[in-house]
Design an enzyme around this catalytic site. Sequence first.
Site, mmCIF file in Angstrom:
data_model
loop_
_atom_site.group_PDB
_atom_site.id
_atom_site.type_symbol
_atom_site.label_atom_id
_atom_site.label_comp_id
_atom_site.label_asym_id
_atom_site.label_seq_id
_atom_site.Cartn_x
_atom_site.Cartn_y
_atom_site.Cartn_z
ATOM 1 N N ASP A 401 33.076 2.393 62.860
ATOM 2 C CA ASP A 401 32.537 3.055 61.663
ATOM 3 C C ASP A 401 32.020 4.432 62.075
ATOM 4 O O ASP A 401 31.918 4.745 63.268
ATOM 5 C CB ASP A 401 31.399 2.179 61.112
ATOM 6 C CG ASP A 401 30.883 2.656 59.759
ATOM 7 O OD1 ASP A 401 31.640 3.321 59.024
ATOM 8 O OD2 ASP A 401 29.718 2.349 59.434
ATOM 9 N N GLU A 404 34.277 9.634 61.692
ATOM 10 C CA GLU A 404 34.936 10.841 61.137
ATOM 11 C C GLU A 404 34.851 12.046 62.071
ATOM 12 O O GLU A 404 35.767 12.846 62.041
ATOM 13 C CB GLU A 404 34.323 11.180 59.774
ATOM 14 C CG GLU A 404 34.665 10.181 58.688
ATOM 15 C CD GLU A 404 33.970 8.819 58.889
ATOM 16 O OE1 GLU A 404 32.890 8.798 59.501
ATOM 17 O OE2 GLU A 404 34.528 7.793 58.464
ATOM 18 N N ASP A 484 33.194 3.163 51.684
ATOM 19 C CA ASP A 484 32.119 2.741 50.784
ATOM 20 C C ASP A 484 32.495 2.879 49.321
ATOM 21 O O ASP A 484 32.153 3.855 48.658
ATOM 22 C CB ASP A 484 30.853 3.539 51.092
ATOM 23 C CG ASP A 484 30.337 3.245 52.493
ATOM 24 O OD1 ASP A 484 30.759 2.220 53.075
ATOM 25 O OD2 ASP A 484 29.538 4.033 53.008
HETATM 26 O O1 MIG Z 1 26.087 4.993 56.564
HETATM 27 O O2 MIG Z 1 26.914 0.247 59.127
HETATM 28 O O3 MIG Z 1 31.240 2.226 55.524
HETATM 29 O O4 MIG Z 1 30.777 -0.515 55.723
HETATM 30 O O5 MIG Z 1 28.155 -1.350 56.215
HETATM 31 C C1 MIG Z 1 26.412 3.663 56.377
HETATM 32 C C2 MIG Z 1 26.445 0.340 57.830
HETATM 33 C C3 MIG Z 1 27.063 3.128 57.632
HETATM 34 C C4 MIG Z 1 29.104 2.657 56.471
HETATM 35 C C5 MIG Z 1 30.241 1.704 56.354
HETATM 36 C C6 MIG Z 1 29.707 0.398 55.822
HETATM 37 C C7 MIG Z 1 28.653 -0.152 56.747
HETATM 38 C C8 MIG Z 1 27.526 0.853 56.883
HETATM 39 N N1 MIG Z 1 28.057 2.130 57.350
#
Ligand code: MIG
Length: 805
Positions: A401, A404, A484
């Site tokens: 996660d 980017e 999200d």
């Molecule tokens: O800024 O790890 O898209 O699936 O639960 C949020 C917490 C960070 C974004 C991900 C989401 C995840 C969440 N993350």
Amino acid sequence: MRALTSLTQFPNSPHYARFSQVLLTDDDQRAIISGQGHLDSPVEQWDVRISATGRVHLLWNNGLDAYTLLSTDLFVPTDSFVPLTLIRDKDRWLLTGNTVTVVIDPQGTIEVQVGPAQFFYTHFYRHNQHVRCALKTTLQEHLYALGEKVGRLDKKGRLWTQWTTDAVPHEDHTDPLYQAIPFALLGQAGPQGFRGIFLANSARTYFDATMDEWLWIGADDGPLSLYALPGPHPQDVLRHYTELTGRFPMPPQYALGFQQSRYSYMDEQEVVEIAQTFRKRSLPLDLIYLDIDYMDGYRVFTFNPHTFPDPKNLAQTLAAQGIGLVCIVDPGVKVDANYSVYCQGHTQQYFMEYLNGEEFHSEVWPGVCAFPDFAQSRTRHWWAGLHRPLQEAGIQGIWNDMNEPAWWGLGQAGPASHPDEESGIVHHTDHGQMIPHHLVHNLYALLEAHATYDALSSSSSRPFILSRSGFSGIQRYAAVWTGDNSSQWEHLAMAIPMCLNLGLSGIPLVGADIGGFLDNASPELYARWIQAGSFFPFARAHSAIDTARHEPWSFGEEVLDIARRYLQYRYRLLPYWYSLLYQAHQDGSPMMRPTFWVDAAPPFLTVDDQFLIGNDLLVAPVIEKGANKKSVHIPSGQWYDPWHHQWITGPRHIIVDAPLAVLPVFLRAGAILPLANVVQSTREWPHHSPWPSVIWIVPGHGSLDFYGDDGHSLQYQTGAYFIIQISVSVQETTLVVHWSRLYGQDALIPDEPVLFKIGPLVKTQSLTATGDGTRISGADNAHYIYVMASLRKKGSGTITIKQDA
Ligand code: MIG
């Protein structure tokens, strides 16, 4: 963010390039075009090459090509190029090679003719480092792929930017999102069919489709490196595109199972209870996800000693119920002198730096963080090694996660800093170059996924990685989810075109958070979402922190029954899904397909509230609040509605009943659907991939390459798999089912016989079945003939069904 709305501001600019000379290189494999124009530089150069497979690469050199530089470290493109002939024709140049013709006009146009596909490029323009050109299209031609985009299936009418971005929340106007895939699929009805354009450039790039007859393609930096990919079928284009960017390796079979997540399951006890409730409620489940709260202060590669004191024991407890664990891993490493990961990275200079050598810092979940420089193989190697404690604890998969990469700047005061603005950050390559972040930004998740893949494939089992961000080629390593979304009907609807276009972008294992991530789903929305989501390639339910509980039992008994029923359908279909995975692995075909895949005519070129799984199963989910009917566009041919026991002849628009418990599906005449027994987890098949107890043959003409292997090891790469081709054909009053093994040894094929379920037939009383296998009469043998047969014995078999004389 730049508020570009179009690339076409200078329609009559004198700055468009003109061509003054075309030459062949000594080996005849490359044509060099010199350009002249009132460009910033007096002379510009273009290269043209034609691959043996009919792809045409046009390269306008412009500074550093970070994509080629870094992707060469990851894989070597397979293209080999053919010799070219060049002739001067009046005042144009004609370049030919293989079956391709390229016409170069000194006025500044390049026209590529490859089969029925034509690529007419013009308006080559450069301003500072920005390069662009226009590709001719028509009003009739639709635009698809482009990775992960909001909006309808057809991407015409908007400017799309490729720049990996943490886009939360996203709505119908949001662009760009997490993935950057500079690949466009263009297509229309008729013999011209489909064609593709891949812009092989990792800088911020643009596809401007605001004009009906031109697609403007641009990059903020780096080369205009354009691959023309011929069709005419989208499958041909995808084969070309994935030959260049790579294909999905076979994942472990549990990657197709149902997966439950939440931000966050807070401690071991809660995780165990979730697992137990799934089992108690007889809900199939293969994986549970641990979101960021499993860590110690969000330090990657640690476990919170109080809430997750014994992850190994947790993994074992779950494994006993057939459930695996996936851990989230973010790239941000907490700056903390008492944290060994940070100390190692700092000492070894594994992190991204400013130009002056200072370590780059920004805040994200753990507070101030440093960020691995994945452009360097030594950093990737280090990062891969850090996964060992997770693997030793028995973690099955890794969830990447915030890659980017996403960061928030330093300090609470100002607005969040955006990676665009960190213009002083550089990456270092293995070859001693420094590359500015804006050329690596889009590649960051791809490079991280590569490191993670290496970490997980060091054991004998197949890696499973889920990635939020990515660039062209992310399919070599990871499944992708759409980030999200929200618990809103619009987001359920949007998930279909979004995932269809991701599939058309070469990424087969895709899905959206089932139930929606932000906000609370109503029982009705959750019911509709789990129905639809059970038919997406990647099926994971996930929900944000501070939302209501979103597990399948949280919405009452009626919704729980619906969830169970559709999850069971998913598991029954796994042998079919698994064969589709293999096809994706072979040629880049998506598993989830737009209906134009089988019927490239209106309205199918724009229909995006229904989809196909493979070519044989049409899925038409209800995506509107309160709806109990569904409008469906049936593609040409005969389709069978199993809920209403009806045949429909397409193309036809119908409206079918779809009360809350019903998701309309249709089977193509000639469909071959291998169906497994319902299991609670794919781990109930420890020795082989999903095996059918029933193979449903829908009368008509069709065939399926049914694929299987051991379901978890890398041995399929050295030949440990089988393919059994199953076909059906009908001639007058005779129906013939035939199977023959195309590849594979006996030992790999389960000995359990399968039941061929053949029908619906008009009536079975006057029909005889002859050939291999034993006819079994079933309760509803008025419409179906059942024949038990072994797929393993002999290499092939036939069942013939005939009308009694
Ligand atoms: O800024 O790890 O898209 O699936 O639960 C949020 C917490 C960070 C974004 C991900 C989401 C995840 C969440 N993350």
